[in-house]
Structure formats: structure tokens, C-alpha cells
Design an enzyme around this catalytic site. Structure first.
Site, PDB file in Angstrom:
ATOM      1  N   ASP A 146     -10.723  48.896 122.153  1.00  0.00           N
ATOM      2  CA  ASP A 146     -11.434  47.824 122.773  1.00  0.00           C
ATOM      3  C   ASP A 146     -10.641  46.562 122.287  1.00  0.00           C
ATOM      4  O   ASP A 146     -10.000  45.786 123.059  1.00  0.00           O
ATOM      5  CB  ASP A 146     -12.775  47.887 122.494  1.00  0.00           C
ATOM      6  CG  ASP A 146     -13.688  46.918 122.830  1.00  0.00           C
ATOM      7  OD1 ASP A 146     -12.978  46.219 124.198  1.00  0.00           O
ATOM      8  OD2 ASP A 146     -14.759  46.700 122.528  1.00  0.00           O
ATOM      9  N   TYR A 205     -19.318  52.699 118.679  1.00  0.00           N
ATOM     10  CA  TYR A 205     -20.040  52.563 119.749  1.00  0.00           C
ATOM     11  C   TYR A 205     -21.395  53.572 120.115  1.00  0.00           C
ATOM     12  O   TYR A 205     -21.927  53.648 121.223  1.00  0.00           O
ATOM     13  CB  TYR A 205     -19.110  52.332 121.046  1.00  0.00           C
ATOM     14  CG  TYR A 205     -18.403  51.038 121.025  1.00  0.00           C
ATOM     15  CD1 TYR A 205     -17.241  51.188 120.001  1.00  0.00           C
ATOM     16  CD2 TYR A 205     -18.270  50.149 121.776  1.00  0.00           C
ATOM     17  CE1 TYR A 205     -16.489  50.238 119.847  1.00  0.00           C
ATOM     18  CE2 TYR A 205     -17.498  49.091 121.741  1.00  0.00           C
ATOM     19  CZ  TYR A 205     -16.601  49.061 120.692  1.00  0.00           C
ATOM     20  OH  TYR A 205     -15.802  47.798 120.929  1.00  0.00           O
ATOM     21  N   ASP A 229      -3.687  47.808 111.803  1.00  0.00           N
ATOM     22  CA  ASP A 229      -3.364  46.664 111.278  1.00  0.00           C
ATOM     23  C   ASP A 229      -1.502  46.352 111.703  1.00  0.00           C
ATOM     24  O   ASP A 229      -1.276  45.438 112.363  1.00  0.00           O
ATOM     25  CB  ASP A 229      -3.817  46.073 109.940  1.00  0.00           C
ATOM     26  CG  ASP A 229      -3.486  47.352 109.146  1.00  0.00           C
ATOM     27  OD1 ASP A 229      -3.236  48.341 109.646  1.00  0.00           O
ATOM     28  OD2 ASP A 229      -3.849  47.153 107.944  1.00  0.00           O
ATOM     29  N   LYS A 282      -6.914  54.136 111.285  1.00  0.00           N
ATOM     30  CA  LYS A 282      -7.033  53.532 109.825  1.00  0.00           C
ATOM     31  C   LYS A 282      -7.106  54.616 108.986  1.00  0.00           C
ATOM     32  O   LYS A 282      -8.286  54.702 108.177  1.00  0.00           O
ATOM     33  CB  LYS A 282      -8.227  52.689 109.919  1.00  0.00           C
ATOM     34  CG  LYS A 282      -8.234  51.680 108.716  1.00  0.00           C
ATOM     35  CD  LYS A 282      -7.106  50.609 108.714  1.00  0.00           C
ATOM     36  CE  LYS A 282      -7.293  49.890 107.245  1.00  0.00           C
ATOM     37  NZ  LYS A 282      -6.004  48.960 107.189  1.00  0.00           N
TER      38      LYS A 282
END
Ligand code: NAD
Length: 337
Positions: free
Chosen positions: A228, A124, A204, A171
Site C-alpha cells: 500500500d 488489514y 526501509d 521487514k
């Protein structure tokens, strides 16, 4: 004492839910002088920008703002006002609780999660460029400073609210440098809070775990993008966006707003659910230490939704935005005697 608080109704359905929320908050007896300022797609023509300077000035002066949603054009057009506000005001922490409520249809009953989302960097940061005609790059930025701030915020929040566990989401198996840095910082901060359990999950796997066993999780500590996405997932676990509140916290300024967007297709119809903004106002009242008022407003929301008589379409009812706001206000007055 009267509080001076900035109100940013926003666009789309924002002004309707803001009006209903002010009615409900007024019933608590906390005296607020609202300073209304305009931002969003509807003021582009008037001010030449969706985020006029007076909005920032007002929030800086009053330190607290309650904000409705603001539309962001997809693909082209102006950049997100919501992201700009968070960056310009240094609102580094985004807090998004997701708690089950009787009367709200959902697949789970005992969900009580809080997403703590880093609010200023990651993908962002707005650093994007085209590479020739057929490629584009968006740069993910993770810094030790912003990661330390949000990790410390999550553990302090957990301690203050009596929560047991913080789960860092990342991740880092693939993004070894950026998410690797976030995870390294999270582990370091966790070591200073031996009273709070700490674990980490790859994003995930986290998604699957949340839809299978959400009751195992407590505070989810996330960089911006995963926060988000996961906060919408968590909103879905407890019955949808209509009941999901949020807070953006900075060093000395805080802005309270729902997770949902401007739902433009329902604008002007007195139709959408005001609960997410009213629960954001509950977070705001807690923040300014009006605990009794916050508790009464929270309980009133739960009671009105639990009874299911005066609720909006998304909760299976036929009431409008304003009628639901008034029902919550009446219940606040009954609770407060
Ligand atoms: P949205 O949250 O506005 O709406 C998605 C759907 O969720 C709606 O069509 C509606 O069915 C339901 N919904 C949302 N809020 C509801 C409510 N209060 N009561 C009942 N149902 C509700 O998401 P979107 O359509 O993806 O986004 C619309 C605009 O809002 C976009 O321009 C987006 O960028 C913007 N947005 C703003 C914010 C913000 O201001 N912080 C956050 C998210 C999206």
C-alpha cells in the site's frame, strides 16, 4: 459480443471520473453493458450500509468490475468498503503499475515498476482491540497460503509480461515470524522460476533505493501494508496519484480501480484527473483480452498527456475531468481509424 461489466462509481470525485472513463472506453468500440451499482458514504442513509449486498452480487455475477474510489472515515465510522470488497470477493492480488509518461512532471524519466501487493491479510485483517483504556493492539496476520498465492502470482505475471526481476519486500529482520514466513515462501517460489531474477529488500532500504535508483527495479512483491505504502511512493515517482491505475485480481472475479482515493475536496467540480481510472480500464481491457482496444486507449492517454493541451490541473493544464475524457476518446478514434 457485448460484455456485462459492473460499474461502481463510488463517492467523492468517483462519479465524475467514472463518467469520463466510460466515454473514453466507448470510443474503443468494445461493446459494454455497464451495470451501475451504488456503494460508499453517500448511500449509507439509503441502504444502512456503505456496501449493499447487490454490489457484491453484481460483481460475482459479472466477474469484472470497474470501480471509482470510496471514502473511508478516519479513526471511527464504517470500516473500509475497499478492504471489505477485496476480502469478500477473494481478490488476493493487487497490481499497481507505475510507468513514466512524457508530459507528466516528475523527477525521473525511465521508471517502469509494478507493485504486486498481497490484498487480504497482514495488518488489514481488521483484528484489533483495546487493551484497557490506554493501549490498543492490531494483529498482523501472514499465512503460508496467502503468501504462496501472491508470490506465485508475481512470478507468473513477470513471466507473462516479459519482466526480468522480482524483488520481495519485507521487514524480516525485526518481524522474524510474520515477515520471516513471507520471505521464506517467496524464496521457495522463486526457486521454481529460474528464468526470473529474484532478490529481497528490507522495506526501509527499499524506500531509499526507489527514490534514488528506481530504474534498477522491476516487479516489487509485497505483503499488504508495504505494498500500500510503496505503491503511493511509486505513483509519486511517475508524477502522482492522478495517473496511477490498479487491478484487484481473484480466482474468478477482478475489480479494476485507481490507486488514489475519493479526493472529496474536489467533488462536483469537474476538476480531477480521470487518467488513473482510464488506465485501470486499460488493465481491464487487457484482462478480458481486448488487446487492440487496450493498446489504443493506452496510446491515446499517452498522446493526450504528451501534448499537454487538454489536461487537468495536476498535469499543469486547465481542462476539466470531462474535457480530458473526451480528448482521450477523440484520440482513440483517430488511432483506431
Ligand atoms: P486521495 O487520493 O483521495 O487524495 C489525495 C490528494 O491527491 C488529493 O487531495 C488531490 O490533491 C490528489 N489527487 C488524488 N486523486 C487525484 C486525481 N484523480 N486527480 C488529481 N489529483 C488527485 O487521498 P486521501 O485524501 O488520503 O483520501 C480521501 C479518501 O479516499 C479517504 O476517505 C480514503 O480512505 C479514501 N481512499 C479510497 C481508496 C479507494 O477507494 N480504493 C484509496 C485511497 C484512499
Amino acid at each position: 459480443m457485448n460484455y456485462r461489466i459492473t460499474s461502481i462509481p463510488g463517492d467523492g470525485t468517483g462519479p465524475e471520473i467514472m463518467a469520463a472513463t466510460k466515454v473514453a472506453v466507448a470510443a474503443t468500440g468494445v461493446e459494454i453493458d455497464w451495470v451501475d451499482v451504488e456503494a460508499g458514504a453517500d448511500v449509507m442513509n439509503k441502504y444502512g450500509t456503505p456496501l449493499p449486498q447487490q454490489v457484491l452480487d453484481s460483481v460475482r455475477e459479472n466477474k469484472i468490475a470497474l470501480k471509482g474510489p470510496i471514502t473511508t472515515p478516519v479513526g471511527s465510522g464504517f470500516r473500509s468498503v475497499n478492504v471489505a470488497l477485496r476480502k469478500k470477493l477473494g481478490l488476493y492480488a493487487n497490481l499497481r503499475p507505475a510507468t513514466s509518461m512524457a508530459g507528466v512532471r516528475s523527477r525521473f524519466e525511465d521508471v517502469d515498476l509494478v507493485v504486486v501487493r498481497e490484498n487480504t491479510e497482514d495488518l488489514y485483517s481488521g483484528v484489533e482491540h483495546n487493551v484497557g483504556d490506554d493501549a490498543a493492539e492490531s494483529i498482523k496476520i501472514i499465512t503460508r497460503k496467502a503468501s504462496s498465492l501472491i508470490c506465485r502470482f508475481a512470478f507468473e505475471y513477470a513471466r507473462k509480461e516479459g519482466r526480468k526481476k522480482v524483488t520481495a519486500v519485507h521487514k524480516a529482520n525485526i518481524l522474524k515470524l510474520s515477515d520471516g514466513l513471507f520471505l521464506e515462501v517467496a524464496r521457495g517460489v522463486a526457486a521454481e522460476y529460474s528464468d526470473i531474477e529474484f532478490e529481497d529488500r528490507i522495506v526501509d532500504n527499499m524506500c531509499m533505493q526507489l527514490v534514488q535508483k528506481p530504474e534498477r527495479y522491476d516487479v516489487l512483491l509485497c505483503p499488504n501494508l508495504y505494498g500500500d505504502i510503496l505503491s503511493d511512493l511509486c505513483a509519486g515517482l511517475v508524477g502522482g496519484l492522478g495517473v496511477a491505475p490498479g487491478a484487484n485480481i481473484g480466482e474468478d472475479v477482478s475489480v479494476f480501480e485507481p490507486v488514489h482515493g475519493s479526493a472529496p475536496k474536489y467533488a462536483g467540480q469537474d476538476k480531477v484527473n480521470p487518467t488513473a481510472l482510464i488506465l485501470s480500464a486499460v488493465l481491464m481491457l487487457r484482462h478480458i483480452e481486448e488487446k487492440e482496444a487496450a493498446d489504443a486507449l493506452y496510446q491515446a492517454v499517452r498522446d493526450v498527456i504528451g501534448r499537454g493541451e487538454t489536461v487537468t490541473y495536476d498535469l499543469g493544464g486547465t481542462a476539466g475531468t470531462s474535457a480530458m475524457g473526451e480528448a482521450i476518446a477523440r484520440r482513440v478514434r483517430e488511432i483506431s481509424g
